[in-house]
Design a protein around this motif. Sequence first.
Motif, PDB file in Angstrom:
ATOM      1  N   TYR A   8       0.813  -1.219   0.000  1.00  0.00           N
ATOM      2  CA  TYR A   8       0.000   0.000   0.000  1.00  0.00           C
ATOM      3  C   TYR A   8       0.850   1.273   0.000  1.00  0.00           C
ATOM      4  O   TYR A   8       0.465   2.285  -0.598  1.00  0.00           O
ATOM      5  CB  TYR A   8      -0.914   0.026   1.225  1.00  0.00           C
ATOM      6  CG  TYR A   8      -2.080  -0.930   1.154  1.00  0.00           C
ATOM      7  CD1 TYR A   8      -3.204  -0.633   0.389  1.00  0.00           C
ATOM      8  CD2 TYR A   8      -2.064  -2.136   1.852  1.00  0.00           C
ATOM      9  CE1 TYR A   8      -4.279  -1.504   0.324  1.00  0.00           C
ATOM     10  CE2 TYR A   8      -3.130  -3.012   1.794  1.00  0.00           C
ATOM     11  CZ  TYR A   8      -4.240  -2.693   1.029  1.00  0.00           C
ATOM     12  OH  TYR A   8      -5.303  -3.556   0.957  1.00  0.00           O
ATOM     13  N   PHE A   9       2.001   1.233   0.698  1.00  0.00           N
ATOM     14  CA  PHE A   9       2.788   2.452   0.894  1.00  0.00           C
ATOM     15  C   PHE A   9       4.222   2.346   0.361  1.00  0.00           C
ATOM     16  O   PHE A   9       5.011   3.275   0.540  1.00  0.00           O
ATOM     17  CB  PHE A   9       2.837   2.813   2.382  1.00  0.00           C
ATOM     18  CG  PHE A   9       1.491   3.038   2.994  1.00  0.00           C
ATOM     19  CD1 PHE A   9       0.832   4.258   2.841  1.00  0.00           C
ATOM     20  CD2 PHE A   9       0.857   2.037   3.726  1.00  0.00           C
ATOM     21  CE1 PHE A   9      -0.405   4.479   3.410  1.00  0.00           C
ATOM     22  CE2 PHE A   9      -0.393   2.242   4.296  1.00  0.00           C
ATOM     23  CZ  PHE A   9      -1.037   3.472   4.136  1.00  0.00           C
ATOM     24  N   GLY A  10       4.560   1.228  -0.253  1.00  0.00           N
ATOM     25  CA  GLY A  10       5.922   1.031  -0.719  1.00  0.00           C
ATOM     26  C   GLY A  10       6.789   0.433   0.381  1.00  0.00           C
ATOM     27  O   GLY A  10       6.447   0.492   1.573  1.00  0.00           O
ATOM     28  N   GLU A  37      12.938   6.343  -4.441  1.00  0.00           N
ATOM     29  CA  GLU A  37      12.054   6.663  -5.560  1.00  0.00           C
ATOM     30  C   GLU A  37      10.614   6.784  -5.057  1.00  0.00           C
ATOM     31  O   GLU A  37      10.128   5.899  -4.348  1.00  0.00           O
ATOM     32  CB  GLU A  37      12.141   5.555  -6.614  1.00  0.00           C
ATOM     33  CG  GLU A  37      11.320   5.830  -7.859  1.00  0.00           C
ATOM     34  CD  GLU A  37      11.468   4.732  -8.894  1.00  0.00           C
ATOM     35  OE1 GLU A  37      10.676   4.710  -9.846  1.00  0.00           O
ATOM     36  OE2 GLU A  37      12.387   3.897  -8.734  1.00  0.00           O
ATOM     37  N   PRO A  38       9.932   7.887  -5.384  1.00  0.00           N
ATOM     38  CA  PRO A  38       8.564   8.098  -4.868  1.00  0.00           C
ATOM     39  C   PRO A  38       7.613   6.968  -5.274  1.00  0.00           C
ATOM     40  O   PRO A  38       7.649   6.490  -6.404  1.00  0.00           O
ATOM     41  CB  PRO A  38       8.149   9.423  -5.512  1.00  0.00           C
ATOM     42  CG  PRO A  38       9.428  10.095  -5.878  1.00  0.00           C
ATOM     43  CD  PRO A  38      10.381   8.993  -6.234  1.00  0.00           C
ATOM     44  N   VAL A  39       6.798   6.548  -4.319  1.00  0.00           N
ATOM     45  CA  VAL A  39       5.790   5.524  -4.566  1.00  0.00           C
ATOM     46  C   VAL A  39       4.436   6.087  -4.132  1.00  0.00           C
ATOM     47  O   VAL A  39       4.307   6.642  -3.041  1.00  0.00           O
ATOM     48  CB  VAL A  39       6.094   4.233  -3.773  1.00  0.00           C
ATOM     49  CG1 VAL A  39       4.974   3.210  -3.950  1.00  0.00           C
ATOM     50  CG2 VAL A  39       7.423   3.637  -4.214  1.00  0.00           C
ATOM     51  N   GLU A  40       3.452   5.960  -4.997  1.00  0.00           N
ATOM     52  CA  GLU A  40       2.130   6.489  -4.664  1.00  0.00           C
ATOM     53  C   GLU A  40       1.491   5.668  -3.539  1.00  0.00           C
ATOM     54  O   GLU A  40       1.438   4.437  -3.612  1.00  0.00           O
ATOM     55  CB  GLU A  40       1.227   6.448  -5.894  1.00  0.00           C
ATOM     56  CG  GLU A  40      -0.141   7.067  -5.648  1.00  0.00           C
ATOM     57  CD  GLU A  40      -1.011   7.048  -6.894  1.00  0.00           C
ATOM     58  OE1 GLU A  40      -2.192   7.413  -6.784  1.00  0.00           O
ATOM     59  OE2 GLU A  40      -0.494   6.653  -7.960  1.00  0.00           O
ATOM     60  N   TRP A  41       1.053   6.343  -2.501  1.00  0.00           N
ATOM     61  CA  TRP A  41       0.421   5.673  -1.382  1.00  0.00           C
ATOM     62  C   TRP A  41      -1.046   5.391  -1.684  1.00  0.00           C
ATOM     63  O   TRP A  41      -1.753   6.233  -2.268  1.00  0.00           O
ATOM     64  CB  TRP A  41       0.508   6.533  -0.113  1.00  0.00           C
ATOM     65  CG  TRP A  41       1.896   6.660   0.442  1.00  0.00           C
ATOM     66  CD1 TRP A  41       3.043   6.156  -0.093  1.00  0.00           C
ATOM     67  CD2 TRP A  41       2.276   7.339   1.638  1.00  0.00           C
ATOM     68  NE1 TRP A  41       4.127   6.473   0.697  1.00  0.00           N
ATOM     69  CE2 TRP A  41       3.681   7.202   1.770  1.00  0.00           C
ATOM     70  CE3 TRP A  41       1.577   8.050   2.608  1.00  0.00           C
ATOM     71  CZ2 TRP A  41       4.389   7.760   2.827  1.00  0.00           C
ATOM     72  CZ3 TRP A  41       2.274   8.602   3.671  1.00  0.00           C
ATOM     73  CH2 TRP A  41       3.661   8.451   3.788  1.00  0.00           C
ATOM     74  N   VAL A  42      -1.497   4.221  -1.266  1.00  0.00           N
ATOM     75  CA  VAL A  42      -2.903   3.857  -1.386  1.00  0.00           C
ATOM     76  C   VAL A  42      -3.527   3.992  -0.002  1.00  0.00           C
ATOM     77  O   VAL A  42      -3.282   3.171   0.889  1.00  0.00           O
ATOM     78  CB  VAL A  42      -3.077   2.420  -1.913  1.00  0.00           C
ATOM     79  CG1 VAL A  42      -4.556   2.060  -1.995  1.00  0.00           C
ATOM     80  CG2 VAL A  42      -2.394   2.266  -3.266  1.00  0.00           C
TER      81      VAL A  42
END
Length: 306
Positions: free
Chosen positions: A32-34, A207-212
Amino acid sequence: MLSSSTKGTLYGLVAIILWSTVVGLIRNISEYFGAVGGAALIYTTGTLFLILTLGWPKLSSFPKRYLFWGGLLFVTYEICLALSLGLASNRTQAIELGMINYLWPSFTLALAVILNKQRFSILLIVGLLCSFSGLIWVMSGDSPLTIESLWNNVSSNPLSYFLAFTGAILWAFYSNVTRLISEGHNGIVPFLLLTALAIWGQYLFAEPVEWVINIKSISLLLMAGIAVGLANAAWTLGMIRGNVTLLATLSYFTPVISTAFSSLLLSTALSFSFWQGVMMVTGGSLICWLAIRNKKNKRVKVVKID
């Protein structure tokens, strides 16, 4: 009314159960958050939970070498564990990496013998070989057990395997070294805070990861944070007040319990050969424990005879 000893033992049992959920929960949160962001959120939540329940300790009374070495080993271990699970290629591999982490009981006992300047017994060597054989069995999966199949498995995600194995060694050192230099102090709260800060520092450069963000992800995050924080706090109480021998024995069954929880939390069916490997790792840890126990019993008998 339960006695103080019984309550302490129950705290220890709660810690074992909570620790058994960590592998599955950390992997879920990473989806969900990387890997890095999820780990940072878990340890931040765990730290806040412990501060609210235990308060902030008076660090000036702690031995400085314990704060340094204990903190360094604890933080590095937790980072290795969280990132190895978060960076796993899939859920099955995450459970497999969790099994590598559970080599720490055997490593802890072997290191304890070295630090106490005792001889390695045949039984201890048998236990270590049994644990490693179980790990190799797990890593082979359903494929024929060959060097090539093992190499292909590890080379598919070498960083995660390296982190998991390094973590097992680090926790063995933490368990032995801090027991010798802590002088009865418990630094779990500042150690968890340092872990969270270290991972947030890494997150800044990741590296940015989109949070769900939804009800399920937040609920799992709270569960994971509380599990990590409460497990460490409950284990400490168990070691102080409970039946240490019973808790130590039960802790060696953590790989079995953890694998069962991970399979449920990650909705992943595991093969019969995987469970065989899990039992071998658990059996190896118990054999190592028996080797140490036999040594202690023999030493006590000699003292009585003298």
